[in-house]
Design a protein around this motif. Structure first.
Motif, PDB file in Angstrom:
ATOM      1  N   SER A  86     -27.816  92.009  34.819  1.00 35.18           N
ATOM      2  CA  SER A  86     -26.506  91.360  34.780  1.00 35.18           C
ATOM      3  C   SER A  86     -26.012  91.235  33.345  1.00 35.18           C
ATOM      4  O   SER A  86     -26.797  90.968  32.425  1.00 35.18           O
ATOM      5  N   GLU A  87     -24.714  91.436  33.198  1.00 30.79           N
ATOM      6  CA  GLU A  87     -24.050  91.243  31.906  1.00 30.79           C
ATOM      7  C   GLU A  87     -23.006  90.146  32.056  1.00 30.79           C
ATOM      8  O   GLU A  87     -22.220  90.156  33.006  1.00 30.79           O
ATOM      9  N   LEU A  88     -23.009  89.218  31.122  1.00 27.10           N
ATOM     10  CA  LEU A  88     -21.994  88.174  31.082  1.00 27.10           C
ATOM     11  C   LEU A  88     -20.960  88.604  30.054  1.00 27.10           C
ATOM     12  O   LEU A  88     -21.252  88.669  28.850  1.00 27.10           O
ATOM     13  N   VAL A  89     -19.758  88.905  30.550  1.00 29.35           N
ATOM     14  CA  VAL A  89     -18.725  89.521  29.716  1.00 29.35           C
ATOM     15  C   VAL A  89     -17.720  88.467  29.243  1.00 29.35           C
ATOM     16  O   VAL A  89     -17.205  87.678  30.056  1.00 29.35           O
ATOM     17  N   TYR A  90     -17.426  88.483  27.953  1.00 31.57           N
ATOM     18  CA  TYR A  90     -16.480  87.528  27.367  1.00 31.57           C
ATOM     19  C   TYR A  90     -15.142  88.195  27.091  1.00 31.57           C
ATOM     20  O   TYR A  90     -15.067  89.396  26.821  1.00 31.57           O
ATOM     21  N   GLY A  91     -14.084  87.378  27.144  1.00 34.60           N
ATOM     22  CA  GLY A  91     -12.743  87.854  26.826  1.00 34.60           C
ATOM     23  C   GLY A  91     -12.414  87.611  25.363  1.00 34.60           C
ATOM     24  O   GLY A  91     -13.215  87.054  24.597  1.00 34.60           O
ATOM     25  N   ASP A 149     -10.546  85.485  24.131  1.00 35.05           N
ATOM     26  CA  ASP A 149     -10.453  84.061  23.806  1.00 35.05           C
ATOM     27  C   ASP A 149     -11.815  83.399  23.616  1.00 35.05           C
ATOM     28  O   ASP A 149     -11.912  82.187  23.407  1.00 35.05           O
ATOM     29  N   GLY A 150     -12.887  84.195  23.705  1.00 34.62           N
ATOM     30  CA  GLY A 150     -14.219  83.654  23.497  1.00 34.62           C
ATOM     31  C   GLY A 150     -14.797  82.934  24.704  1.00 34.62           C
ATOM     32  O   GLY A 150     -15.824  82.252  24.597  1.00 34.62           O
ATOM     33  N   ARG A 151     -14.166  83.094  25.864  1.00 34.21           N
ATOM     34  CA  ARG A 151     -14.645  82.447  27.086  1.00 34.21           C
ATOM     35  C   ARG A 151     -15.165  83.504  28.070  1.00 34.21           C
ATOM     36  O   ARG A 151     -14.761  84.671  28.025  1.00 34.21           O
ATOM     37  N   LEU A 152     -16.044  83.083  28.950  1.00 30.38           N
ATOM     38  CA  LEU A 152     -16.570  83.985  29.969  1.00 30.38           C
ATOM     39  C   LEU A 152     -15.430  84.544  30.810  1.00 30.38           C
ATOM     40  O   LEU A 152     -14.617  83.794  31.351  1.00 30.38           O
ATOM     41  N   SER A 153     -15.376  85.864  30.957  1.00 35.12           N
ATOM     42  CA  SER A 153     -14.301  86.482  31.729  1.00 35.12           C
ATOM     43  C   SER A 153     -14.800  87.190  32.982  1.00 35.12           C
ATOM     44  O   SER A 153     -14.033  87.391  33.927  1.00 35.12           O
ATOM     45  N   ALA A 154     -16.094  87.557  33.020  1.00 37.84           N
ATOM     46  CA  ALA A 154     -16.614  88.274  34.183  1.00 37.84           C
ATOM     47  C   ALA A 154     -18.134  88.325  34.139  1.00 37.84           C
ATOM     48  O   ALA A 154     -18.751  88.153  33.080  1.00 37.84           O
ATOM     49  N   VAL A 155     -18.699  88.577  35.300  1.00 33.93           N
ATOM     50  CA  VAL A 155     -20.129  88.887  35.416  1.00 33.93           C
ATOM     51  C   VAL A 155     -20.235  90.287  35.984  1.00 33.93           C
ATOM     52  O   VAL A 155     -19.626  90.595  37.014  1.00 33.93           O
ATOM     53  N   ARG A 156     -20.995  91.121  35.316  1.00 38.15           N
ATOM     54  CA  ARG A 156     -21.133  92.519  35.731  1.00 38.15           C
ATOM     55  C   ARG A 156     -22.571  92.750  36.209  1.00 38.15           C
ATOM     56  O   ARG A 156     -23.521  92.566  35.452  1.00 38.15           O
ATOM     57  N   HIS A 157     -22.710  93.150  37.474  1.00 45.33           N
ATOM     58  CA  HIS A 157     -24.037  93.313  38.075  1.00 45.33           C
ATOM     59  C   HIS A 157     -24.397  94.779  38.287  1.00 45.33           C
ATOM     60  O   HIS A 157     -23.526  95.620  38.551  1.00 45.33           O
ATOM     61  N   ALA A 158     -25.697  95.063  38.255  1.00 45.34           N
ATOM     62  CA  ALA A 158     -26.263  96.333  38.710  1.00 45.34           C
ATOM     63  C   ALA A 158     -27.521  95.974  39.492  1.00 45.34           C
ATOM     64  O   ALA A 158     -28.500  95.491  38.908  1.00 45.34           O
ATOM     65  N   TRP A 159     -27.480  96.176  40.809  1.00 44.73           N
ATOM     66  CA  TRP A 159     -28.579  95.761  41.682  1.00 44.73           C
ATOM     67  C   TRP A 159     -29.236  96.988  42.305  1.00 44.73           C
ATOM     68  O   TRP A 159     -28.591  97.762  43.013  1.00 44.73           O
ATOM     69  N   THR A 160     -30.534  97.163  42.056  1.00 44.18           N
ATOM     70  CA  THR A 160     -31.286  98.284  42.612  1.00 44.18           C
ATOM     71  C   THR A 160     -32.032  97.829  43.864  1.00 44.18           C
ATOM     72  O   THR A 160     -32.842  96.901  43.807  1.00 44.18           O
ATOM     73  N   LEU A 211     -17.560  90.824  38.802  1.00 47.76           N
ATOM     74  CA  LEU A 211     -16.922  89.623  39.347  1.00 47.76           C
ATOM     75  C   LEU A 211     -16.082  88.962  38.252  1.00 47.76           C
ATOM     76  O   LEU A 211     -16.627  88.309  37.353  1.00 47.76           O
ATOM     77  N   PRO A 212     -14.764  89.121  38.282  1.00 47.95           N
ATOM     78  CA  PRO A 212     -13.914  88.446  37.292  1.00 47.95           C
ATOM     79  C   PRO A 212     -13.903  86.935  37.521  1.00 47.95           C
ATOM     80  O   PRO A 212     -13.972  86.469  38.661  1.00 47.95           O
ATOM     81  N   VAL A 213     -13.826  86.175  36.439  1.00 48.43           N
ATOM     82  CA  VAL A 213     -13.709  84.719  36.569  1.00 48.43           C
ATOM     83  C   VAL A 213     -12.285  84.390  36.987  1.00 48.43           C
ATOM     84  O   VAL A 213     -11.320  84.788  36.333  1.00 48.43           O
ATOM     85  N   LYS A 214     -12.154  83.671  38.074  1.00 45.22           N
ATOM     86  CA  LYS A 214     -10.846  83.286  38.583  1.00 45.22           C
ATOM     87  C   LYS A 214     -10.412  81.935  38.036  1.00 45.22           C
ATOM     88  O   LYS A 214      -9.253  81.725  37.670  1.00 45.22           O
ATOM     89  N   ALA A 270     -32.297  93.060  30.660  1.00 45.74           N
ATOM     90  CA  ALA A 270     -31.959  92.754  32.051  1.00 45.74           C
ATOM     91  C   ALA A 270     -30.823  91.745  32.152  1.00 45.74           C
ATOM     92  O   ALA A 270     -30.044  91.765  33.097  1.00 45.74           O
ATOM     93  N   ALA A 271     -30.729  90.844  31.187  1.00 45.51           N
ATOM     94  CA  ALA A 271     -29.642  89.864  31.141  1.00 45.51           C
ATOM     95  C   ALA A 271     -29.106  89.839  29.716  1.00 45.51           C
ATOM     96  O   ALA A 271     -29.858  89.577  28.780  1.00 45.51           O
ATOM     97  N   LYS A 272     -27.817  90.114  29.567  1.00 47.91           N
ATOM     98  CA  LYS A 272     -27.275  90.146  28.212  1.00 47.91           C
ATOM     99  C   LYS A 272     -25.824  89.716  28.178  1.00 47.91           C
ATOM    100  O   LYS A 272     -25.132  89.689  29.199  1.00 47.91           O
ATOM    101  N   LEU A 273     -25.373  89.397  26.967  1.00 45.76           N
ATOM    102  CA  LEU A 273     -23.991  89.003  26.729  1.00 45.76           C
ATOM    103  C   LEU A 273     -23.214  90.180  26.184  1.00 45.76           C
ATOM    104  O   LEU A 273     -23.744  90.985  25.402  1.00 45.76           O
ATOM    105  N   VAL A 274     -21.952  90.278  26.570  1.00 42.01           N
ATOM    106  CA  VAL A 274     -21.074  91.345  26.086  1.00 42.01           C
ATOM    107  C   VAL A 274     -19.855  90.707  25.429  1.00 42.01           C
ATOM    108  O   VAL A 274     -19.147  89.910  26.064  1.00 42.01           O
ATOM    109  N   SER A 275     -19.621  91.035  24.154  1.00 44.68           N
ATOM    110  CA  SER A 275     -18.470  90.537  23.382  1.00 44.68           C
ATOM    111  C   SER A 275     -18.473  89.018  23.257  1.00 44.68           C
ATOM    112  O   SER A 275     -17.407  88.389  23.186  1.00 44.68           O
ATOM    113  N   ALA A 276     -19.660  88.416  23.234  1.00 42.79           N
ATOM    114  CA  ALA A 276     -19.755  86.960  23.104  1.00 42.79           C
ATOM    115  C   ALA A 276     -19.482  86.530  21.663  1.00 42.79           C
ATOM    116  O   ALA A 276     -19.707  87.298  20.727  1.00 42.79           O
ATOM    117  N   PRO A 277     -19.008  85.307  21.458  1.00 41.42           N
ATOM    118  CA  PRO A 277     -18.800  84.802  20.099  1.00 41.42           C
ATOM    119  C   PRO A 277     -20.120  84.760  19.329  1.00 41.42           C
ATOM    120  O   PRO A 277     -21.195  84.641  19.938  1.00 41.42           O
TER     121      PRO A 277
END
Length: 215
Positions: A32-37, A39-50, A126-129, A160-167
């Motif tokens: 899973s990747e936790l993706v930031y926008g 604005d420095g806030r969480l914008s989405a979670v990106r999964h890859a499930w095997t 999964l975009p943050v709503k 396996a778990a990482k941040l993308v574009s995090a502050p």
């Protein structure tokens, strides 16, 4: 066919009638990747499930349209859509929380399936709503099936778990669940799960938890 129906059909097909009476039925290795926008806030979670080999083998039967022994994204697209749709009932097995609040996710985007070394891998975002934590605020994202029909284990490598574009100064720590002990395993029969209340969250004790904190 949904994940649950496919899994049960696969168990019966190969004669696992008695063992299949115990949960879980499907095993997933997750990334899973936790993706930031911007604005420095969480914008989405990106999964890859095997998915496990038995589920992958049964789920792909009859999908090789051109008969070349390989599965293209196009051939797997109907299965990807069906299974992503079926996950909505279970909030996509993804639960974001901070303080006493919940992060609400929109329906998946960019979803697709691929087959690698005989195993199906489901990719989706999964975009943050609503309810994104403020910039720099600590939060967590849990990945688990409340019904424990599906067991999630994150891949063993550090990516396996990482941040993308995090502050700067933000980091993620993965807390893996403990496996059921022998006593628990004996109780995980279909009759046990059928006796749980509709709102039971039994699978939470097997949650994979991604903790994010910023300095």
């Amino acid at each position: 066919m949904t994940i649950r129906r496919l899994a049960l059909a696969a168990c019966l097909l190969v004669g696992f009638v008695a063992p299949a009476a115990a949960h879980p039925h499907v095993w997933v290795t997750a990334r899973s990747e936790l993706v930031y926008g911007a604005d420095g806030r969480l914008s989405a979670v990106r999964h890859a499930w095997t998915f496990d080999d038995m589920f992958s083998s049964y789920a792909t039967q009859g999908l090789d349209v051109n008969g070349d022994g390989k599965f293209t994204r196009e051939e797997l697209a109907p299965l990807a859509e069906t299974n992503v749709t079926s996950l909505k009932e279970f909030k996509f097995f993804t639960f974001g929380k901070y303080r006493d609040k919940r992060v609400v996710f929109s329906e998946p985007t960019d979803y697709w399936l691929e087959q690698v070394d005989g195993l199906l891998i489901l990719h989706f975002t999964l975009p943050v709503k609503d309810g994104a934590p403020d910039k720099g605020e600590a939060f967590k994202v849990e990945v688990y099936d409340p019904t424990y029909f599906v067991e999630f284990q994150f891949a063993k490598d550090e990516s396996a778990a990482k941040l993308v574009s995090a502050p700067p100064g933000c980091a993620v720590e993965l807390d893996r669940p403990k496996a059921p002990d022998a006593t628990q395993s004996k109780k995980l029969s279909e009759s046990f799960f059928s006796g749980l209340s509709p709102g039971s969250n039994f699978g939470a004790q097997f949650s994979n938890t991604l903790f994010v904190a910023c300095k």
